[in-house]
Design a protein around this motif. Structure first.
Motif, PDB file in Angstrom:
ATOM      1  N   SER A 104       0.730  -1.178  -0.562  1.00 46.91           N
ATOM      2  CA  SER A 104      -0.277   0.248   0.160  1.00 46.91           C
ATOM      3  C   SER A 104       0.607   1.567   0.099  1.00 46.91           C
ATOM      4  O   SER A 104       1.985   1.365   0.341  1.00 46.91           O
ATOM      5  CB  SER A 104      -0.774  -0.346   1.199  1.00 46.91           C
ATOM      6  N   GLY A 105       0.690   1.663  -0.634  1.00 48.55           N
ATOM      7  CA  GLY A 105       1.308   3.472  -0.312  1.00 48.55           C
ATOM      8  C   GLY A 105       0.181   4.279  -0.163  1.00 48.55           C
ATOM      9  O   GLY A 105      -1.441   4.680  -0.126  1.00 48.55           O
ATOM     10  N   TYR A 106       0.035   5.788   0.855  1.00 44.88           N
ATOM     11  CA  TYR A 106      -0.118   6.772   1.173  1.00 44.88           C
ATOM     12  C   TYR A 106       0.394   8.127   1.266  1.00 44.88           C
ATOM     13  O   TYR A 106       1.589   8.859   0.687  1.00 44.88           O
ATOM     14  CB  TYR A 106       0.053   6.897   2.589  1.00 44.88           C
ATOM     15  N   ASN A 107      -0.368   8.856  -0.153  1.00 46.35           N
ATOM     16  CA  ASN A 107       0.375   9.985  -0.651  1.00 46.35           C
ATOM     17  C   ASN A 107      -0.360  11.426   0.044  1.00 46.35           C
ATOM     18  O   ASN A 107      -1.691  11.205   0.407  1.00 46.35           O
ATOM     19  CB  ASN A 107      -0.400  10.292  -2.037  1.00 46.35           C
ATOM     20  N   LEU A 108       0.658  11.758   1.297  1.00 48.30           N
ATOM     21  CA  LEU A 108       0.420  12.729   1.719  1.00 48.30           C
ATOM     22  C   LEU A 108      -0.441  14.358   1.416  1.00 48.30           C
ATOM     23  O   LEU A 108       0.566  14.194   0.293  1.00 48.30           O
ATOM     24  CB  LEU A 108       0.837  12.254   2.963  1.00 48.30           C
ATOM     25  N   SER A 109      -0.468  15.234   2.015  1.00 45.95           N
ATOM     26  CA  SER A 109      -1.149  15.929   1.308  1.00 45.95           C
ATOM     27  C   SER A 109      -0.075  17.315   2.257  1.00 45.95           C
ATOM     28  O   SER A 109      -0.120  16.936   3.695  1.00 45.95           O
ATOM     29  CB  SER A 109      -1.748  16.829   1.460  1.00 45.95           C
ATOM     30  N   SER A 112      -1.508  16.629   6.244  1.00 45.63           N
ATOM     31  CA  SER A 112      -1.336  15.332   6.466  1.00 45.63           C
ATOM     32  C   SER A 112      -0.339  16.074   8.567  1.00 45.63           C
ATOM     33  O   SER A 112       0.634  16.053   7.970  1.00 45.63           O
ATOM     34  CB  SER A 112      -0.878  14.446   5.574  1.00 45.63           C
ATOM     35  N   VAL A 113      -0.705  14.749   8.539  1.00 45.39           N
ATOM     36  CA  VAL A 113       0.083  14.488  10.191  1.00 45.39           C
ATOM     37  C   VAL A 113       0.947  13.280   9.461  1.00 45.39           C
ATOM     38  O   VAL A 113      -0.692  12.194   9.189  1.00 45.39           O
ATOM     39  CB  VAL A 113      -0.197  14.246  11.100  1.00 45.39           C
ATOM     40  N   ILE A 115       0.946  10.347  10.203  1.00 40.55           N
ATOM     41  CA  ILE A 115       0.786   9.015  11.073  1.00 40.55           C
ATOM     42  C   ILE A 115      -0.275   7.648   9.794  1.00 40.55           C
ATOM     43  O   ILE A 115      -1.413   8.156   9.497  1.00 40.55           O
ATOM     44  CB  ILE A 115       0.040   8.982  11.873  1.00 40.55           C
ATOM     45  N   VAL A 116       0.008   6.626   9.443  1.00 43.03           N
ATOM     46  CA  VAL A 116      -1.085   5.879   9.680  1.00 43.03           C
ATOM     47  C   VAL A 116      -0.808   4.630   9.751  1.00 43.03           C
ATOM     48  O   VAL A 116      -0.121   3.813  10.148  1.00 43.03           O
ATOM     49  CB  VAL A 116      -0.909   5.826   7.695  1.00 43.03           C
ATOM     50  N   GLY A 117      -1.735   3.422   9.790  1.00 40.76           N
ATOM     51  CA  GLY A 117      -2.058   2.342  10.278  1.00 40.76           C
ATOM     52  C   GLY A 117      -3.548   1.717   9.139  1.00 40.76           C
ATOM     53  O   GLY A 117      -4.517   1.995   8.444  1.00 40.76           O
ATOM     54  N   THR A 118      -2.761   0.854   9.186  1.00 43.76           N
ATOM     55  CA  THR A 118      -3.678  -0.405   7.964  1.00 43.76           C
ATOM     56  C   THR A 118      -3.956  -2.159   8.701  1.00 43.76           C
ATOM     57  O   THR A 118      -2.908  -2.201   9.632  1.00 43.76           O
ATOM     58  CB  THR A 118      -3.613  -0.157   6.791  1.00 43.76           C
ATOM     59  N   ARG A 119      -3.988  -2.601   7.908  1.00 41.08           N
ATOM     60  CA  ARG A 119      -4.214  -3.875   8.167  1.00 41.08           C
ATOM     61  C   ARG A 119      -3.741  -4.641   6.776  1.00 41.08           C
ATOM     62  O   ARG A 119      -4.392  -4.893   5.315  1.00 41.08           O
ATOM     63  CB  ARG A 119      -5.732  -4.791   8.822  1.00 41.08           C
ATOM     64  N   ILE A 120      -2.600  -5.654   6.421  1.00 40.90           N
ATOM     65  CA  ILE A 120      -2.544  -5.931   5.198  1.00 40.90           C
ATOM     66  C   ILE A 120      -2.196  -7.910   5.289  1.00 40.90           C
ATOM     67  O   ILE A 120      -2.867  -8.113   6.476  1.00 40.90           O
ATOM     68  CB  ILE A 120      -0.961  -5.589   5.041  1.00 40.90           C
TER      69      ILE A 120
END
Lengths: 154, 102
Positions: A104-109, A112-113, A115-120
């Protein structure tokens, strides 16, 4: 050119221009394109290369990856990534031994702060790498997660 | 009913957003045990979150994200922000939900 012809021609030109303009202004797709190539690639270094265009990673203690030591169920492995680095553009999560390492990839603005969380899902025991892009450089943290039951097969 | 459950809370200028999306997230590698046929890939590719119509995060997911994906992220915002979460999967399905930061 007489007047009648001139009018006719200019009308036609205007017509063509409007049609062209109409074709060009297609409704903008809601999203930027999903990077299919990066998600399809097998092999960790190729995967990293396809995301960033190079393999220049810097292991950093500023990147904090929270992941379990042992994941009993590979279908649900909770991950958390955070960092104190400034100007973070993106956070990517790679799993070395998955069929396709990029998970997964998270493109911040700018708001954004980081911090990301997910389940893989994880097929088997593997190194998990969190990569943070900040000021054009890539900083990483990694952790070995043991998987008892894989989450990719049937 | 929406496929999205969304919660957003502000504390000290930072809004933490938590969401769960109901989705099978099929990788395309599993087989139907009875027929032996491959189950086609069906997974969410992109999630976008907007706060007061400004994009705060764009998320790209591959098939390796778990079924019924869970997601957290944070941004600098305030109470009462209107947030909107939208997802789209590889089969063109999409859904979105609007909420308010508490």
């Amino acid at each position: 050119m007489n007047r009648r012809n001139f009018l006719k021609n200019s009308l036609m030109t205007v017509g063509t221009i409007t049609t062209l303009a109409g074709l060009m202004i297609k409704p903008k797709r809601l999203y930027a394109a999903w990077p299919k190539a990066s998600f399809d690639i097998t092999g960790l270094s190729d995967s990293i290369n396809s995301v960033y265009g190079h393999n220049n990673l810097n292991e950093s203690s500023e990147v904090i990856l929270k992941a379990p030591d042992i994941a009993e169920n590979g279908a649900i492995v909770p991950l958390n990534v955070k960092t104190k680095l400034k100007n973070v553009e993106s956070i990517m999560i790679f799993v070395e031994n998955n069929p396709q390492p990029l998970s997964s990839g998270y493109n911040l603005s700018s708001k954004s702060v980081p911090i990301v969380g997910t389940r893989i899902k994880m097929g088997k025991t593997s190194k998990v790498i969190a990569a943070v892009k900040s000021n054009g450089k890539i900083y990483t943290a990694s952790k070995e997660v043991k998987v008892t039951i894989g989450g990719c097969g049937g | 009913m929406s496929t999205i459950k969304l919660r957003a809370k502000e504390s000290k200028g930072v809004v933490t957003v938590k969401a769960i999306i109901k989705h099978p997230m099929e990788t395309g590698q599993r087989k139907n045990k009875k027929t032996g046929e491959k189950i086609p890939a069906h997974f969410i590719q992109q999630v976008i979150c907007k706060a007061n119509n400004d994009e705060v995060i764009t998320i790209n997911w591959g098939p390796a994200v778990s079924k019924n994906p869970y997601l957290t992220f944070a941004y600098m915002g305030s109470k009462g922000d209107a947030i909107e979460l939208t997802w789209e999967d590889n089969q063109g399905n999409k859904d979105s939900l609007q909420g308010e930061v508490k």
